[in-house]
Scaffold this motif. Structure first.
Motif, PDB file in Angstrom:
ATOM      1  N   LEU A  47      41.755  36.395  53.777  1.00 24.43           N
ATOM      2  CA  LEU A  47      40.964  37.558  54.171  1.00 24.43           C
ATOM      3  C   LEU A  47      39.897  37.922  53.149  1.00 24.43           C
ATOM      4  CD1 LEU A  47      43.896  39.797  55.457  1.00 24.43           C
ATOM      5  CD2 LEU A  47      42.306  38.420  56.815  1.00 24.43           C
ATOM      6  N   TYR A  48      40.033  37.441  51.918  1.00 27.48           N
ATOM      7  CA  TYR A  48      39.116  37.873  50.870  1.00 27.48           C
ATOM      8  C   TYR A  48      37.730  37.239  51.000  1.00 27.48           C
ATOM      9  CZ  TYR A  48      37.597  39.867  46.539  1.00 27.48           C
ATOM     10  OH  TYR A  48      36.912  40.609  45.623  1.00 27.48           O
ATOM     11  N   GLU A  49      37.659  35.976  51.368  1.00 26.94           N
ATOM     12  CA  GLU A  49      36.353  35.304  51.459  1.00 26.94           C
ATOM     13  C   GLU A  49      35.434  35.963  52.482  1.00 26.94           C
ATOM     14  OE1 GLU A  49      34.815  33.082  49.517  1.00 26.94           O
ATOM     15  OE2 GLU A  49      36.552  33.330  48.234  1.00 26.94           O
ATOM     16  N   PRO A  50      35.900  36.248  53.716  1.00 24.75           N
ATOM     17  CA  PRO A  50      35.001  36.952  54.642  1.00 24.75           C
ATOM     18  C   PRO A  50      34.609  38.344  54.126  1.00 24.75           C
ATOM     19  CG  PRO A  50      36.931  36.124  55.809  1.00 24.75           C
ATOM     20  CD  PRO A  50      37.143  35.879  54.357  1.00 24.75           C
ATOM     21  N   GLY A  56      29.567  41.177  49.115  1.00 22.00           N
ATOM     22  CA  GLY A  56      28.909  40.616  47.929  1.00 22.00           C
ATOM     23  C   GLY A  56      29.548  41.102  46.644  1.00 22.00           C
ATOM     24  N   ALA A  57      28.720  41.572  45.718  1.00 25.64           N
ATOM     25  CA  ALA A  57      29.213  42.023  44.411  1.00 25.64           C
ATOM     26  C   ALA A  57      30.094  43.253  44.527  1.00 25.64           C
ATOM     27  CB  ALA A  57      28.042  42.320  43.484  1.00 25.64           C
ATOM     28  N   GLY A  58      29.989  44.000  45.609  1.00 19.49           N
ATOM     29  CA  GLY A  58      30.856  45.155  45.808  1.00 19.49           C
ATOM     30  C   GLY A  58      32.314  44.763  45.939  1.00 19.49           C
ATOM     31  N   ALA A  59      32.557  43.509  46.321  1.00 15.64           N
ATOM     32  CA  ALA A  59      33.930  43.022  46.431  1.00 15.64           C
ATOM     33  C   ALA A  59      34.311  42.096  45.290  1.00 15.64           C
ATOM     34  CB  ALA A  59      34.120  42.285  47.751  1.00 15.64           C
ATOM     35  N   SER A  60      33.348  41.407  44.711  1.00 17.84           N
ATOM     36  CA  SER A  60      33.693  40.407  43.699  1.00 17.84           C
ATOM     37  C   SER A  60      33.762  40.966  42.287  1.00 17.84           C
ATOM     38  CB  SER A  60      32.709  39.236  43.745  1.00 17.84           C
ATOM     39  OG  SER A  60      31.404  39.682  43.455  1.00 17.84           O
ATOM     40  N   VAL A  61      33.119  42.087  42.018  1.00 15.44           N
ATOM     41  CA  VAL A  61      33.108  42.638  40.671  1.00 15.44           C
ATOM     42  C   VAL A  61      34.360  43.450  40.342  1.00 15.44           C
ATOM     43  CG1 VAL A  61      31.876  44.168  39.101  1.00 15.44           C
ATOM     44  CG2 VAL A  61      30.615  42.522  40.461  1.00 15.44           C
ATOM     45  N   PRO A  62      34.863  44.301  41.245  1.00 16.36           N
ATOM     46  CA  PRO A  62      36.063  45.082  40.890  1.00 16.36           C
ATOM     47  C   PRO A  62      37.288  44.196  40.666  1.00 16.36           C
ATOM     48  CG  PRO A  62      34.978  46.014  42.811  1.00 16.36           C
ATOM     49  CD  PRO A  62      34.340  44.696  42.541  1.00 16.36           C
ATOM     50  N   LEU A  63      38.378  44.798  40.304  1.00 16.82           N
ATOM     51  CA  LEU A  63      39.599  44.055  39.997  1.00 16.82           C
ATOM     52  C   LEU A  63      40.135  43.263  41.178  1.00 16.82           C
ATOM     53  CD1 LEU A  63      41.415  46.577  37.679  1.00 16.82           C
ATOM     54  CD2 LEU A  63      40.528  44.338  37.076  1.00 16.82           C
ATOM     55  N   LEU A  64      39.788  43.636  42.385  1.00 14.26           N
ATOM     56  CA  LEU A  64      40.171  42.817  43.535  1.00 14.26           C
ATOM     57  C   LEU A  64      39.599  41.412  43.379  1.00 14.26           C
ATOM     58  CD1 LEU A  64      39.574  45.233  46.543  1.00 14.26           C
ATOM     59  CD2 LEU A  64      41.752  44.307  45.804  1.00 14.26           C
TER      60      LEU A  64
END
Length: 118
Positions: A47-50, A56-64
Motif C-alpha cells: 500500500l505504501y508505493e501507491p 511524493g515527499a509528503g509521504a517519503s520524508v516523515p518516519l513512515l
C-alpha cells in the motif's frame, strides 16, 4: 499539484501525530516507533508505493517513509542473501540517511554550540 499533495499529506501526518501526542498518554518515542512500523507494514502490504506516488515527499520524508525504506531494504536483501538479509537489509538501505543525519547534526552542534540545561 505535486507540491500541494505533498504539503497536504505531510501536514496531515504531522497533525495526526500532534493529536496523538496531545490526546493520548503515548510518549513521543512510542509514536515514532508506531510511524516507522506503520511504514514497514504498509510497504509489506503493497500500500505504501501507491501512497508515495500520490503524495511524493509528503509521504517519503516523515518516519513512515523511513519504515518503508527499512522494509524495502530487508525485502531486497532476503531475495539476494537469503535469511541473513533479515539482519543486513535494513542497515544497508538506511545507511546513507542515518549517516547524513549524524554528520549534519554534528556540524550543527559546532555552529550553534549547544549547552546542557542546568
Amino acid at each position: 499539484m505535486d507540491y500541494i499533495y505533498a504539503f497536504l499529506v505531510g501536514g496531515a501526518i504531522c497533525a495526526l501525530v500532534q493529536v496523538l501526542m496531545e490526546k493520548t498518554k503515548l510518549m513521543p518515542g512510542r509514536i515514532m516507533v508506531i510511524l516507522v512500523c506503520g511504514g514497514a507494514v504498509l510497504g509489506a502490504l503493497g500500500l505504501y508505493e501507491p501512497f508515495k506516488e500520490f503524495a511524493g515527499a509528503g509521504a517519503s520524508v516523515p518516519l513512515l517513509g523511513f519504515g518503508n525504506v527499512l522494509w524495502q531494504g530487508v525485502k531486497e536483501a532476503i531475495d539476494k542473501d537469503g535469511f541473513m538479509g533479515i539482519y543486513m537489509g535494513g542497515f544497508t538501505a538506511s545507511a546513507v540517511g542515518i549517516s547524513a543525519a549524524l554528520v549534519f547534526s554534528y556540524l550543527a552542534s559546532l555552529v550553534f554550540q549547544p549547552k546542557m540545561k542546568g
